[in-house]
Design an enzyme around this catalytic site. Structure first.
Site, short mmCIF file in Angstrom:
data_model
loop_
_atom_site.label_atom_id
_atom_site.label_comp_id
_atom_site.label_asym_id
_atom_site.label_seq_id
_atom_site.Cartn_x
_atom_site.Cartn_y
_atom_site.Cartn_z
N GLU A 55 -9.62 2.10 -10.48
CA GLU A 55 -8.38 1.54 -11.04
C GLU A 55 -8.47 0.03 -10.88
O GLU A 55 -8.47 -0.48 -9.77
CB GLU A 55 -7.15 2.07 -10.28
CG GLU A 55 -5.87 1.42 -10.78
CD GLU A 55 -4.70 1.50 -9.80
OE1 GLU A 55 -4.58 2.50 -9.07
OE2 GLU A 55 -3.92 0.53 -9.77
N GLU B 276 0.31 -11.29 -10.69
CA GLU B 276 1.30 -10.28 -11.00
C GLU B 276 2.37 -10.80 -11.94
O GLU B 276 3.26 -11.56 -11.55
CB GLU B 276 1.97 -9.70 -9.73
CG GLU B 276 2.92 -8.58 -10.14
CD GLU B 276 3.32 -7.62 -9.05
OE1 GLU B 276 2.87 -7.79 -7.91
OE2 GLU B 276 4.10 -6.71 -9.37
N ASN C 76 -2.89 -2.17 -13.29
CA ASN C 76 -1.85 -1.24 -13.73
C ASN C 76 -0.74 -1.98 -14.45
O ASN C 76 -0.73 -3.22 -14.51
CB ASN C 76 -1.31 -0.43 -12.56
CG ASN C 76 -0.61 -1.28 -11.54
OD1 ASN C 76 -0.29 -2.44 -11.78
ND2 ASN C 76 -0.39 -0.73 -10.37
N CYS D 70 6.36 -4.58 -13.87
CA CYS D 70 5.35 -5.53 -13.42
C CYS D 70 3.97 -4.97 -13.72
O CYS D 70 3.82 -3.79 -14.06
CB CYS D 70 5.48 -5.79 -11.92
SG CYS D 70 5.41 -4.31 -10.92
N ARG E 37 -3.58 -5.73 2.50
CA ARG E 37 -3.27 -4.32 2.76
C ARG E 37 -4.27 -3.77 3.77
O ARG E 37 -5.47 -4.02 3.62
CB ARG E 37 -3.36 -3.49 1.47
CG ARG E 37 -2.40 -3.96 0.42
CD ARG E 37 -2.45 -3.07 -0.81
NE ARG E 37 -1.56 -3.62 -1.82
CZ ARG E 37 -1.31 -3.05 -2.99
NH1 ARG E 37 -1.88 -1.89 -3.28
NH2 ARG E 37 -0.49 -3.60 -3.86
N ASP F 182 -2.26 3.30 -15.40
CA ASP F 182 -3.41 2.77 -14.67
C ASP F 182 -4.55 2.49 -15.64
O ASP F 182 -4.75 3.26 -16.58
CB ASP F 182 -3.91 3.79 -13.64
CG ASP F 182 -3.19 3.67 -12.31
OD1 ASP F 182 -2.31 2.80 -12.18
OD2 ASP F 182 -3.51 4.47 -11.41
N GLU G 124 -6.45 -1.26 4.58
CA GLU G 124 -7.03 -0.13 3.84
C GLU G 124 -7.80 0.83 4.75
O GLU G 124 -8.22 1.89 4.33
CB GLU G 124 -7.94 -0.62 2.71
CG GLU G 124 -7.21 -1.36 1.59
CD GLU G 124 -6.46 -0.44 0.63
OE1 GLU G 124 -6.50 0.79 0.82
OE2 GLU G 124 -5.83 -0.96 -0.32
N CYS H 236 5.65 -8.73 -6.63
CA CYS H 236 6.93 -8.52 -7.30
C CYS H 236 8.16 -8.52 -6.38
O CYS H 236 9.21 -9.03 -6.78
CB CYS H 236 6.91 -7.29 -8.20
SG CYS H 236 6.47 -5.78 -7.35
N ARG I 96 -12.29 -2.53 -2.73
CA ARG I 96 -11.19 -2.08 -1.87
C ARG I 96 -11.24 -2.88 -0.58
O ARG I 96 -11.99 -2.59 0.32
CB ARG I 96 -11.25 -0.57 -1.58
CG ARG I 96 -9.99 -0.10 -0.85
CD ARG I 96 -9.90 1.40 -0.74
NE ARG I 96 -9.70 2.04 -2.03
CZ ARG I 96 -8.52 2.11 -2.66
NH1 ARG I 96 -7.44 1.59 -2.12
NH2 ARG I 96 -8.43 2.70 -3.82
N ARG J 184 -10.97 -6.45 -8.58
CA ARG J 184 -11.23 -5.19 -9.30
C ARG J 184 -11.78 -5.47 -10.71
O ARG J 184 -12.67 -4.77 -11.17
CB ARG J 184 -9.96 -4.36 -9.38
CG ARG J 184 -9.44 -3.90 -8.01
CD ARG J 184 -9.84 -2.49 -7.68
NE ARG J 184 -9.46 -2.10 -6.35
CZ ARG J 184 -8.54 -1.16 -6.07
NH1 ARG J 184 -7.90 -0.54 -7.04
NH2 ARG J 184 -8.28 -0.85 -4.81
P1 ATP Z 1 -5.31 2.23 -5.17
O1 ATP Z 1 -4.75 3.55 -5.62
O2 ATP Z 1 -6.68 1.91 -5.67
O3 ATP Z 1 -5.13 2.00 -3.69
P2 ATP Z 1 -2.83 1.04 -5.62
O4 ATP Z 1 -2.14 2.08 -6.41
O5 ATP Z 1 -2.56 0.91 -4.17
O6 ATP Z 1 -4.40 1.15 -5.86
P3 ATP Z 1 -1.23 -0.97 -6.74
O7 ATP Z 1 -0.32 -1.08 -5.60
O8 ATP Z 1 -0.80 -0.28 -7.95
O9 ATP Z 1 -2.63 -0.35 -6.32
O10 ATP Z 1 -1.77 -2.44 -7.05
C1 ATP Z 1 -2.09 -2.88 -8.34
C2 ATP Z 1 -3.44 -3.50 -8.43
O11 ATP Z 1 -3.79 -4.24 -7.26
C3 ATP Z 1 -4.55 -2.48 -8.56
O12 ATP Z 1 -4.66 -2.03 -9.87
C4 ATP Z 1 -5.74 -3.30 -8.15
O13 ATP Z 1 -6.13 -4.14 -9.19
C5 ATP Z 1 -5.19 -4.16 -7.04
N1 ATP Z 1 -5.47 -3.61 -5.70
C6 ATP Z 1 -4.73 -2.74 -5.00
N2 ATP Z 1 -5.27 -2.47 -3.80
C7 ATP Z 1 -6.41 -3.21 -3.74
C8 ATP Z 1 -7.42 -3.39 -2.74
N3 ATP Z 1 -7.36 -2.76 -1.58
N4 ATP Z 1 -8.45 -4.21 -3.00
C9 ATP Z 1 -8.51 -4.88 -4.18
N5 ATP Z 1 -7.58 -4.76 -5.16
C10 ATP Z 1 -6.54 -3.94 -4.95
ZN ZN Z 2 4.82 -5.02 -8.72
MG MG Z 3 -3.55 1.58 -2.47
#
Ligand code: ATP
Ligand code: ZN
Ligand code: MG
Length: 498
Positions: A429, A350, A432, A457, A331, A411, A333, A301, A342, A464
């Site tokens: 999750e 998006e 979202n 968004c 990311r 979520d 992680e 976004c 993850r 996931r």
């Molecule tokens: P989480 O709390 O699980 O770390 P987030 O709140 O960081 O998620 P958002 O930034 O809201 O996730 O991202 C939206 C979507 O992106 C999530 O619902 C998921 O589908 C996907 N997503 C986020 N982080 C990951 C990841 N590390 N691996 C795979 N998919 C991911």
């Molecule tokens: Zn966004």
């Molecule tokens: Mg996260």
């Protein structure tokens, strides 16, 4: 709030002979400010050769550092003409700012540029040796906010985010309780990638991920009229500064460096070293890289908003409905990595929407209907919807608060049988949906002809979706629900490894 500033102006010439006039001028300046704020007081005026020493205190809205800069202009104007003297330098020898916090600090904190002391609920910021530029840049108010925010967050630590279930599907009997990633690896559908948190998807896993993408497009984005756009994977820092990501998650980005040059001579030593040692000499490499000014896409976004920066959108084009499925999210992680759910590199679609409040609230209903159709009728999932407050909204007062559910984040979570009991285990999750009010609209100065705009968004995570579906429905297509098998009923025959 009490502001107590000690300062001096260094003049171009000795000012002792015009001492009286200067004092009078400061007095009249002071009474002028009194009309705006009675608490501002310029005091302890002393003159020594070419230096004017003084203090400014204030308890109101008019900050001494703003008064100081105005005073400098005023004096320069008046005395420059009359006596040909000007202010050469402003020195701040001390600046203490005391203010009351909402809650008593639980421990000491530090911030850049100043010491911070607490006495019960009173915080004092002690600045030393700051220059004019520092004062002009509005750092002081942001430092005050940062202290309040840090104390406030001492009370949130470990509490996690606000979470409340708002809808739950029926319980579904899981078809197995294995970790789908481990099983896919065993079946050679998937290989651990070359670096941390990455995967190599062979044909079978790819077919499932691509089916997820197809379902999202056919069942949500096309019916609701979203248009596909293609954005860059690389996000410059100024965009993340605007969205707040830069301060929100600097420890989760993958940073991008450009080469400092592509001049072959500059790279000669690096190439020699590589050819001779067959290793990458990091020190030599660093010599030829520029410091990072951007990172790899974290969410799509920010760049979509940037593409509307400063633009006025015609009423005819509202609501704007676009999505990107090209940029890959990265990311860091760290310890949280697990399976395909993850990862450090993932594939998301998006959708981003911009429109009036009414348009977006209606759109949320429509999106929810489409999503429910997928997860209930096509995936036959056991899942739920929860109302949450993400990090970037937690400071923003009411947003995400239960009392107003216009803005905030929903979520979507799935039960993962391999993690244990549905009551006690952590659900995943898998996507979202947010409506974020005018936060990004303001940040990127996006306008409409007459209406106030909102935006939002939804993050559709293909890994996931896949993990949630397979964790409940197994890897055997014969077990899969009819609705899903309409999209994918046979997996590609894999490569045989000997
Ligand atoms: P989480 O709390 O699980 O770390 P987030 O709140 O960081 O998620 P958002 O930034 O809201 O996730 O991202 C939206 C979507 O992106 C999530 O619902 C998921 O589908 C996907 N997503 C986020 N982080 C990951 C990841 N590390 N691996 C795979 N998919 C991911
Ligand atoms: Zn966004
Ligand atoms: Mg996260």
């Amino acid at each position: 709030m009490i502001f107590d500033l000690k300062s001096s102006f260094t003049f171009s010439n000795d000012i002792s002979s015009i001492s009286k006039e200067l004092q009078d001028s400061i007095k009249s300046f002071n009474s002028k400010i009194h009309q705006k704020d009675k608490t501002v007081e310029i005091k302890d005026i002393k003159i020594k050769k070419n230096i004017l020493y003084f203090g400014i205190i204030s308890e109101g809205i008019f900050r001494p550092h703003n008064a100081l800069l105005q005073l400098k202009n005023e004096i320069s104007k008046e005395f420059g003409k009359k006596h040909h003297v000007g202010v050469r330098e402003i020195k701040i020898t001390g600046y203490n700012i005391s203010f009351e916090l909402e809650k008593k600090p639980l421990k000491d904190i530090t911030i850049p540029f100043a010491d911070v002391k607490f006495k019960d609920k009173i915080a004092t910021i002690i600045l030393k040796e700051v220059d004019e530029e520092f004062l002009q840049r509005n750092y002081i108010d942001r430092m005050i906010n940062r202290v309040s925010e840090k104390v406030e967050s001492q009370y949130y630590e470990g509490k996690g985010e606000f979470w409340k279930a708002i809808w739950e599907s029926a319980e579904k009997k899981p078809l197995w309780n294995k970790d789908p990633t481990e099983e896919m690896v065993k079946n050679k559908w998937l290989e651990q990638g070359p670096t941390k948190g990455k995967w190599f998807y062979r044909a079978q896993a790819t077919a499932i991920l691509k089916t997820m993408e197809k379902i999202a497009i056919e069942e949500v984005l096309k019916p609701l009229g979203f248009q596909e756009v293609i954005e860059s994977h690389i996000v410059p820092f100024d965009i993340w500064l605007k969205t707040g990501h830069m301060e929100g998650m600097p420890g989760e980005f993958y940073y991008v460096c450009e080469p400092a040059t592509r001049d072959t001579q500059a790279w000669e030593r690096f190439v020699d070293l590589t050819k001779i040692t067959k290793e990458v000499h990091i020190d030599e490499l660093m010599n030829n890289l520029s410091p990072p000014k951007a990172g790899i896409c974290y969410a799509q976004c920010p760049i979509i908003y940037w593409s509307f920066k400063g633009k006025t959108i015609s009423e005819k084009s509202l609501p704007v409905l676009v999505y990107d499925k090209t940029a890959i999210s990265n990311r860091y992680e760290s310890g949280g990595r697990h399976g395909i759910e993850r990862v450090d590199e993932f594939h998301r679609i998006e959708p981003v929407y911009i429109g009036t409040r009414e348009q977006l609230l209606k759109l949320r209903e429509n999106l929810l209907d489409c999503y429910k159709h997928i997860f209930n009728d096509i995936f036959d999932l056991e899942w739920r919807i929860a109302w949450v407050t993400p990090w970037y909204m937690q400071q923003a007062g009411k947003i995400g608060d239960e009392s107003t559910q216009d803005t905030g984040t929903i979520d979507f979570e799935a039960y993962m049988p391999y993690r244990g009991d549905r009551k006690t285990s952590e659900w995943l999750e898998f996507q979202n949906l947010s409506i974020l009010g005018d936060k990004y609209i303001k940040a990127f100065n996006i306008k409409a002809q007459k209406n106030e705009l909102w935006s939002g968004c939804s993050g559709i995570g293909l890994e996931r979706w896949t993990a949630a579906f397979l964790a409940q429905k197994s890897l055997d297509p014969n077990n899969w629900p009819e609705g899903f098998r309409k999209y994918l009923d046979k997996l590609p025959v894999g490569i045989e490894f000997l």
